[in-house]
Scaffold this motif. Structure first.
Motif, PDB file in Angstrom:
ATOM      1  N   GLU A  36       0.809  -1.216   0.000  1.00  0.00           N
ATOM      2  CA  GLU A  36       0.000   0.000   0.000  1.00  0.00           C
ATOM      3  C   GLU A  36       0.844   1.269   0.000  1.00  0.00           C
ATOM      4  O   GLU A  36       0.315   2.345  -0.276  1.00  0.00           O
ATOM      5  N   GLN A  37       2.146   1.158   0.301  1.00  0.00           N
ATOM      6  CA  GLN A  37       2.952   2.362   0.395  1.00  0.00           C
ATOM      7  C   GLN A  37       3.297   2.920  -0.998  1.00  0.00           C
ATOM      8  O   GLN A  37       3.127   2.251  -2.012  1.00  0.00           O
ATOM      9  N   SER A  38       3.772   4.156  -1.005  1.00  0.00           N
ATOM     10  CA  SER A  38       4.208   4.793  -2.251  1.00  0.00           C
ATOM     11  C   SER A  38       5.649   4.406  -2.549  1.00  0.00           C
ATOM     12  O   SER A  38       6.427   4.087  -1.651  1.00  0.00           O
ATOM     13  N   PHE A  39       5.982   4.451  -3.823  1.00  0.00           N
ATOM     14  CA  PHE A  39       7.340   4.159  -4.263  1.00  0.00           C
ATOM     15  C   PHE A  39       7.864   5.322  -5.108  1.00  0.00           C
ATOM     16  O   PHE A  39       7.112   5.936  -5.864  1.00  0.00           O
ATOM     17  N   THR A  40       9.152   5.581  -4.950  1.00  0.00           N
ATOM     18  CA  THR A  40       9.772   6.684  -5.681  1.00  0.00           C
ATOM     19  C   THR A  40      10.317   6.198  -7.021  1.00  0.00           C
ATOM     20  O   THR A  40      10.997   5.177  -7.087  1.00  0.00           O
ATOM     21  N   LYS A  41       9.968   6.935  -8.064  1.00  0.00           N
ATOM     22  CA  LYS A  41      10.555   6.671  -9.376  1.00  0.00           C
ATOM     23  C   LYS A  41      11.359   7.909  -9.774  1.00  0.00           C
ATOM     24  O   LYS A  41      10.798   8.976 -10.033  1.00  0.00           O
ATOM     25  N   TYR A  42      12.674   7.750  -9.769  1.00  0.00           N
ATOM     26  CA  TYR A  42      13.549   8.868 -10.097  1.00  0.00           C
ATOM     27  C   TYR A  42      13.556   9.109 -11.608  1.00  0.00           C
ATOM     28  O   TYR A  42      13.606   8.163 -12.399  1.00  0.00           O
ATOM     29  N   VAL A  43      13.497  10.374 -11.988  1.00  0.00           N
ATOM     30  CA  VAL A  43      13.571  10.764 -13.401  1.00  0.00           C
ATOM     31  C   VAL A  43      14.571  11.907 -13.535  1.00  0.00           C
ATOM     32  O   VAL A  43      14.819  12.650 -12.580  1.00  0.00           O
ATOM     33  N   LEU A  44      15.161  12.015 -14.703  1.00  0.00           N
ATOM     34  CA  LEU A  44      16.124  13.091 -14.928  1.00  0.00           C
ATOM     35  C   LEU A  44      15.395  14.416 -15.065  1.00  0.00           C
ATOM     36  O   LEU A  44      14.402  14.529 -15.786  1.00  0.00           O
ATOM     37  N   ASP A  45      15.890  15.412 -14.375  1.00  0.00           N
ATOM     38  CA  ASP A  45      15.301  16.751 -14.432  1.00  0.00           C
ATOM     39  C   ASP A  45      15.810  17.477 -15.679  1.00  0.00           C
ATOM     40  O   ASP A  45      16.900  18.042 -15.683  1.00  0.00           O
ATOM     41  N   THR A  46      15.023  17.431 -16.740  1.00  0.00           N
ATOM     42  CA  THR A  46      15.408  18.087 -17.992  1.00  0.00           C
ATOM     43  C   THR A  46      14.755  19.474 -18.047  1.00  0.00           C
ATOM     44  O   THR A  46      13.936  19.760 -18.913  1.00  0.00           O
TER      45      THR A  46
END
Length: 455
Positions: free
Chosen positions: A128-138
């Motif tokens: 049920e918890q949230s997960f972080t998806k890292y993305v490049l800051d363009t």
């Protein structure tokens, strides 16, 4: 041919016993030998007329061994398939009691037993918890820098009439020993100068002269060997010249400056000969996509890892641990924990695939094979790799059973994880290139098992 019995020995274990009567084994051997007699010629006998007693003596064991192996496998797996027994791994022979050796000349009743690890029944619990998806800051600043770097790469160097000297100029200079004979003409790049020298030259014009007490302190990462080879270009006879305590003047003779290329039609054609980029907006979109691709894939991999860990830890079902210990044959507890984790994830993955009716198509495996090939080529597709070449190469890859199984497993993993991520609460977190690299490094350090200590 064989008598097969099955019993369930536990919630996730079973046992199959095979009994081959010696009469059946002997009959089967005779049938095989008769077939062989029609294909082989034995001295002293007409083809197909060799007595069974002679055949048994001459080639009985040669035929009996493979025949017995085939019979065991056929009886075992036919029963498993017909009774829809869901196994975690292949049947394990029971080695607690020795099996009596038999041969073509000494056929006896044969009893074999196999332990089975059965798939557990469980209800899948999603985290049920949230997960972080890292993305490049363009962001705009990031893309501005990329565009400017491209313009510089495609720009040209022009001579500046007077000055003043700017941060990225190229200087043609004369280096002259004070009160000495050492002299040389070379180039200096302003952005590679140490701060003290850079401050003296910045804003000055052609003809400016500065004095330095140590040439190795002129450029960043300078050294005496670099001075000898590049700044003074000393020949072999001069290599032993003592430079300590010598002062030098640096006189600017010419200033050159890189003029960035214009963002025009010629620039876009050079960047994308296929003509899909025709203006700055499309250029920035392409740069954002290309630069983010690898980083975002890493972000998905890290999110997948955390999701898998949560699924494994959140679904506690029974496993045939004792049989798994026999199968792993590894005394180190940490290695067995990884093995157990892999088995649990395999069962969860298979359950997701079943519940969501995820099926593997040829195109999925082909895409995985193509991605594997592109990784080997460093991510670049040479011009000679046309579609026909790729199709032939991939077909050859898929002919290899080991490669085909690995590619199929990887492709199924991606489809299952894509389906799971749709049910998860993923929060995107943009990171700069530096932040992303630091995050990947920290993630790998935190999740790489320590190397086993040598005894």
């Amino acid at each position: 041919m064989a008598e097969v019995t099955y019993e369930k020995t536990g919630p996730v274990t079973g046992r199959i016993q095979l009994f081959f009567p010696k009469e059946e084994l002997s009959k089967k051997l005779n049938e095989e030998l008769k077939k062989e007699s029609k294909r082989v010629s034995i001295k002293g006998f007409r083809k197909g007329k060799t007595p069974l007693s002679a055949l048994r003596k001459l080639m009985g064991n040669q035929v009996f061994g493979p025949l017995l192996d085939r019979s065991i496998q056929q009886e075992l797996y036919t029963y498993i398939e017909e009774n829809d027994l869901k196994l975690i791994f292949s049947p394990l022979p029971d080695e607690s009691e020795p099996v009596e050796q038999i041969s073509a000349g000494n056929i006896k009743d044969l009893r074999l037993a196999y332990d089975l690890g059965l798939e557990p029944t469980f209800e899948l619990q999603l985290p049920e918890q949230s997960f972080t998806k890292y993305v490049l800051d363009t962001n705009d600043e990031f893309l501005d820098e990329l565009v400017e770097n491209l313009r510089k790469q495609r720009g040209e160097t022009k001579e500046i009439e007077e000055g003043p000297i700017e941060a990225e100029d190229i200087l043609d200079v004369t280096i002259q020993e004070v009160d000495g004979e050492l002299t040389n003409e070379t180039k200096l790049y302003v952005d590679n100068l140490r701060e003290g020298v850079k401050e003296q030259l910045s804003g000055q014009n052609i003809g400016t002269t500065v004095t330095v007490d140590d040439l190795s302190q002129v450029e960043e990462n300078g050294s005496e060997s670099h001075v000898r080879k590049y700044l003074l270009e000393l020949d072999e006879e001069q290599q032993d010249t003592d430079l300590s305590g010598k002062s030098f003047t640096i006189t600017v003779n010419k200033i050159s400056r890189l003029v960035p290329a214009e963002l025009n039609e010629e620039f876009y054609i050079q960047f994308d000969p296929e003509g899909n980029v025709t203006n700055e907006e499309e250029l920035r979109e392409r740069l954002a996509e290309e630069n983010a691709k690898g980083f975002n894939a890493q972000g998905v991999s890290m999110a997948n890892f955390e999701i898998q860990r949560a699924l494994v830890e959140g679904n506690d079902f029974e496993l045939p641990i004792d049989l798994m210990h026999k199968l792993s044959k590894d005394d180190q507890e940490s290695n067995f924990e990884l093995f157990e984790r892999g088995v649990r994830w395999m069962l969860i993955r298979n359950k997701v695939a079943t519940e969501k009716e995820i099926e593997l198509q040829y195109e999925d495996v082909r895409a995985e094979a193509l991605e594997s090939l592109m990784r080997m080529l460093g991510g670049q597709r040479p011009a000679f790799l046309n579609d026909e070449f790729l199709d032939n190469y991939i077909q050859n890859m898929l002919k290899d059973e080991k490669q085909r199984e690995e590619l199929s497993s990887n492709a199924m993993e991606k489809k299952v994880m894509a389906a799971i991520r749709e049910d998860m609460n993923l929060v995107e977190q943009p990171l700069s290139v530096e932040e992303f690299n630091d995050t990947i490094k920290a993630f790998n350090e935190a999740n790489t098992p320590p190397a086993a200590e040598e005894e």
